[in-house]
Scaffold this motif. Structure first.
Motif, PDB file in Angstrom:
ATOM      1  N   VAL A 145      -6.868 -25.870  -9.041  1.00  0.00           N
ATOM      2  CA  VAL A 145      -7.344 -24.587  -8.526  1.00  0.00           C
ATOM      3  C   VAL A 145      -6.252 -23.856  -7.766  1.00  0.00           C
ATOM      4  N   ARG A 146      -5.268 -24.586  -7.269  1.00  0.00           N
ATOM      5  CA  ARG A 146      -4.178 -23.927  -6.537  1.00  0.00           C
ATOM      6  C   ARG A 146      -3.449 -22.918  -7.414  1.00  0.00           C
ATOM      7  N   GLU A 147      -3.435 -23.170  -8.724  1.00  0.00           N
ATOM      8  CA  GLU A 147      -2.780 -22.247  -9.640  1.00  0.00           C
ATOM      9  C   GLU A 147      -3.550 -20.938  -9.786  1.00  0.00           C
ATOM     10  N   LEU A 148      -4.820 -20.942  -9.393  1.00  0.00           N
ATOM     11  CA  LEU A 148      -5.679 -19.764  -9.568  1.00  0.00           C
ATOM     12  C   LEU A 148      -5.799 -18.924  -8.311  1.00  0.00           C
ATOM     13  N   LEU A 149      -5.212 -19.355  -7.204  1.00  0.00           N
ATOM     14  CA  LEU A 149      -5.394 -18.640  -5.947  1.00  0.00           C
ATOM     15  C   LEU A 149      -4.497 -17.405  -5.886  1.00  0.00           C
ATOM     16  N   ARG A 150      -5.098 -16.305  -5.413  1.00  0.00           N
ATOM     17  CA  ARG A 150      -4.390 -15.038  -5.286  1.00  0.00           C
ATOM     18  C   ARG A 150      -4.707 -14.423  -3.914  1.00  0.00           C
ATOM     19  N   LEU A 151      -3.910 -13.427  -3.526  1.00  0.00           N
ATOM     20  CA  LEU A 151      -4.131 -12.733  -2.265  1.00  0.00           C
ATOM     21  C   LEU A 151      -4.523 -11.289  -2.548  1.00  0.00           C
ATOM     22  N   ARG A 152      -5.654 -10.890  -2.023  1.00  0.00           N
ATOM     23  CA  ARG A 152      -6.162  -9.525  -2.230  1.00  0.00           C
ATOM     24  C   ARG A 152      -6.243  -8.843  -0.867  1.00  0.00           C
ATOM     25  N   ILE A 153      -5.645  -7.663  -0.763  1.00  0.00           N
ATOM     26  CA  ILE A 153      -5.670  -6.903   0.485  1.00  0.00           C
ATOM     27  C   ILE A 153      -6.871  -5.959   0.454  1.00  0.00           C
ATOM     28  N   VAL A 154      -7.679  -6.008   1.515  1.00  0.00           N
ATOM     29  CA  VAL A 154      -8.878  -5.169   1.588  1.00  0.00           C
ATOM     30  C   VAL A 154      -8.919  -4.486   2.951  1.00  0.00           C
TER      31      VAL A 154
ATOM     32  N   ARG B 224      -6.425  -6.329  -9.697  1.00  0.00           N
ATOM     33  CA  ARG B 224      -7.118  -6.341  -8.410  1.00  0.00           C
ATOM     34  C   ARG B 224      -6.165  -6.619  -7.256  1.00  0.00           C
ATOM     35  N   TYR B 225      -4.836  -6.627  -7.547  1.00  0.00           N
ATOM     36  CA  TYR B 225      -3.911  -7.166  -6.552  1.00  0.00           C
ATOM     37  C   TYR B 225      -2.732  -6.264  -6.201  1.00  0.00           C
ATOM     38  N   VAL B 226      -2.609  -5.091  -6.803  1.00  0.00           N
ATOM     39  CA  VAL B 226      -1.492  -4.215  -6.454  1.00  0.00           C
ATOM     40  C   VAL B 226      -1.543  -3.837  -4.974  1.00  0.00           C
ATOM     41  N   SER B 227      -2.737  -3.793  -4.415  1.00  0.00           N
ATOM     42  CA  SER B 227      -2.871  -3.491  -2.981  1.00  0.00           C
ATOM     43  C   SER B 227      -2.136  -4.502  -2.117  1.00  0.00           C
ATOM     44  N   ALA B 228      -1.859  -5.695  -2.646  1.00  0.00           N
ATOM     45  CA  ALA B 228      -1.125  -6.702  -1.875  1.00  0.00           C
ATOM     46  C   ALA B 228       0.306  -6.275  -1.590  1.00  0.00           C
ATOM     47  N   LEU B 229       0.781  -5.214  -2.264  1.00  0.00           N
ATOM     48  CA  LEU B 229       2.139  -4.719  -2.044  1.00  0.00           C
ATOM     49  C   LEU B 229       2.218  -3.745  -0.867  1.00  0.00           C
TER      50      LEU B 229
ATOM     51  N   GLY C 260      10.286   6.540   6.839  1.00  0.00           N
ATOM     52  CA  GLY C 260       9.081   5.956   6.281  1.00  0.00           C
ATOM     53  C   GLY C 260       8.494   6.787   5.157  1.00  0.00           C
ATOM     54  N   ALA C 261       7.199   6.589   4.917  1.00  0.00           N
ATOM     55  CA  ALA C 261       6.562   7.246   3.770  1.00  0.00           C
ATOM     56  C   ALA C 261       5.073   7.397   4.010  1.00  0.00           C
ATOM     57  N   LEU C 262       4.502   8.393   3.333  1.00  0.00           N
ATOM     58  CA  LEU C 262       3.049   8.464   3.226  1.00  0.00           C
ATOM     59  C   LEU C 262       2.606   7.420   2.213  1.00  0.00           C
ATOM     60  N   VAL C 263       1.519   6.728   2.515  1.00  0.00           N
ATOM     61  CA  VAL C 263       1.028   5.661   1.638  1.00  0.00           C
ATOM     62  C   VAL C 263      -0.464   5.847   1.429  1.00  0.00           C
ATOM     63  N   GLY C 264      -0.879   5.739   0.180  1.00  0.00           N
ATOM     64  CA  GLY C 264      -2.299   5.705  -0.144  1.00  0.00           C
ATOM     65  C   GLY C 264      -2.585   4.523  -1.049  1.00  0.00           C
ATOM     66  N   VAL C 265      -3.727   3.876  -0.836  1.00  0.00           N
ATOM     67  CA  VAL C 265      -4.136   2.773  -1.704  1.00  0.00           C
ATOM     68  C   VAL C 265      -5.586   3.032  -2.107  1.00  0.00           C
ATOM     69  N   PRO C 266      -5.791   4.046  -2.969  1.00  0.00           N
ATOM     70  CA  PRO C 266      -7.161   4.461  -3.309  1.00  0.00           C
ATOM     71  C   PRO C 266      -7.938   3.395  -4.055  1.00  0.00           C
ATOM     72  N   CYS C 267      -7.241   2.563  -4.833  1.00  0.00           N
ATOM     73  CA  CYS C 267      -7.892   1.487  -5.559  1.00  0.00           C
ATOM     74  C   CYS C 267      -6.941   0.293  -5.582  1.00  0.00           C
ATOM     75  N   HIS C 268      -7.464  -0.860  -5.932  1.00  0.00           N
ATOM     76  CA  HIS C 268      -6.660  -2.074  -5.841  1.00  0.00           C
ATOM     77  C   HIS C 268      -5.585  -2.156  -6.916  1.00  0.00           C
ATOM     78  N   SER C 269      -5.627  -1.259  -7.886  1.00  0.00           N
ATOM     79  CA  SER C 269      -4.636  -1.294  -8.963  1.00  0.00           C
ATOM     80  C   SER C 269      -3.491  -0.308  -8.753  1.00  0.00           C
ATOM     81  N   THR C 270      -3.532   0.486  -7.678  1.00  0.00           N
ATOM     82  CA  THR C 270      -2.561   1.575  -7.540  1.00  0.00           C
ATOM     83  C   THR C 270      -2.187   1.839  -6.083  1.00  0.00           C
ATOM     84  N   LEU C 271      -0.875   2.017  -5.858  1.00  0.00           N
ATOM     85  CA  LEU C 271      -0.351   2.545  -4.597  1.00  0.00           C
ATOM     86  C   LEU C 271       0.263   3.912  -4.872  1.00  0.00           C
ATOM     87  N   LEU C 272       0.082   4.844  -3.958  1.00  0.00           N
ATOM     88  CA  LEU C 272       0.730   6.143  -4.007  1.00  0.00           C
ATOM     89  C   LEU C 272       1.677   6.252  -2.816  1.00  0.00           C
ATOM     90  N   LEU C 273       2.919   6.687  -3.068  1.00  0.00           N
ATOM     91  CA  LEU C 273       3.938   6.737  -2.020  1.00  0.00           C
ATOM     92  C   LEU C 273       4.646   8.086  -2.049  1.00  0.00           C
TER      93      LEU C 273
END
Length: 283
Positions: free
Chosen positions: A90-99, A184-189, A204-217
């Motif tokens: 199961v360790r191979e399946l673990l991921r980090l999701r930012i919420v 589901r994990y691009v937000s982790a960036l 710095g930069a303006l940052v938006g994370v409207p969905c977990h698949s996309t960052l806007l910078l």
């Protein structure tokens, strides 16, 4: 009676019943845990639960209380074996999701750590049918304790192929899009936006994370950020409202040591706030 007052006698009872009820298990006196071998791993169960139960019960029924608890521990270990067979390692399946920061009642029981002031990092099991947030109970059953490798898993298996491109926002003003459709994990960036910005990135930069698949910078290099901010905020809000997997509807200023400061669409240009001070420096 306090739970700790029962410890010596209850631990002795645990040692007495283990050979009959869980022959492969043993009691770790150093950590006050019952240890159950599970293939190449092991499950551990703290004795605190049974100490609390015994502290509330007459001494005459302690053997029964201890026996029931050991059976429960064995049943949970049996379930863990089933999950291990289902998942493999199961360790191979673990991921980090930012919420966005969870309410205390929502984070209770989950393996979650703060990711700054406005977000949480949630450990996930990435499985199409049996996945989901990793609970503390499940982590205990599966012998998952040190989880420092989860971010490496996420980077290597989910984020190595993110796409980066610039998209017009206003005439002569582009927004940088970091995306992986369906992820589901691009937000982790969020904590690593500097790697996607042209350097040096002093302001710095303006940052938006409207969905977990996309960052806007949008890198801040001039006072043009004044006219960009409200449009940037509108885009983030609209993408969030339309997303299948929404994350956060607001805009943040990424600056300093990975700091994220929330910005309203009409962020003040006067006063003593950090952002207003930055704009005056850019004038």
């Amino acid at each position: 009676m306090e739970p700790l007052d029962t410890a010596a006698d209850v631990h002795a009872l645990i040692r007495d019943v283990l050979p009959a009820l869980a022959p492969s298990a043993w009691f770790d006196s150093g950590t006050s845990e019952v240890v159950l071998p599970l293939g190449r791993s092991e499950a551990r169960a703290s004795s605190w639960t049974v100490l609390e139960r015994c502290s509330r019960a007459p001494r005459s029924v302690w053997p029964q209380v201890v026996g029931e608890w050991v059976r429960e521990v064995g049943d949970r270990a049996f379930l863990a074996v089933g999950e291990m067979e289902l998942f493999g390692d199961v360790r191979e399946l673990l991921r980090l999701r930012i919420v966005p920061k969870l309410a205390p009642r929502d984070r209770e029981g989950l393996v979650v750590v703060p990711a700054g002031d406005h977000f949480d990092a949630m450990v996930m099991i990435e499985h199409p049918r049996y996945g989901g947030p990793l609970t503390k109970a499940r982590a205990g059953l599966l012998g998952l304790h040190k989880l420092g490798y989860v971010m490496t898993n996420t980077h290597d298996r989910e984020l190595s192929d993110v796409a980066v491109h610039d998209q017009p926002l206003l005439p002569g003003r582009d927004v940088r899009v970091v995306t992986k459709p369906g992820s589901r994990y691009v937000s982790a960036l969020l904590s690593e936006v500097d790697q996607f910005l042209p350097g040096p990135n002093e302001h710095g930069a303006l940052v938006g994370v409207p969905c977990h698949s996309t960052l806007l910078l949008y890198p801040i290099t001039s006072t043009a950020v004044r006219e960009v901010l409200p449009v940037f905020a509108d885009v983030v809000r609209e993408m969030h409202a339309a997303a299948d997997d929404p994350c956060a509807p607001g805009v943040y200023w990424s600056h300093g040591e990975r700091r994220l400061t929330p910005l309203p669409a009409d962020a003040p240009t006067e006063g003593t706030g950090e952002f207003a001070t930055l704009l005056r420096r850019l004038d």
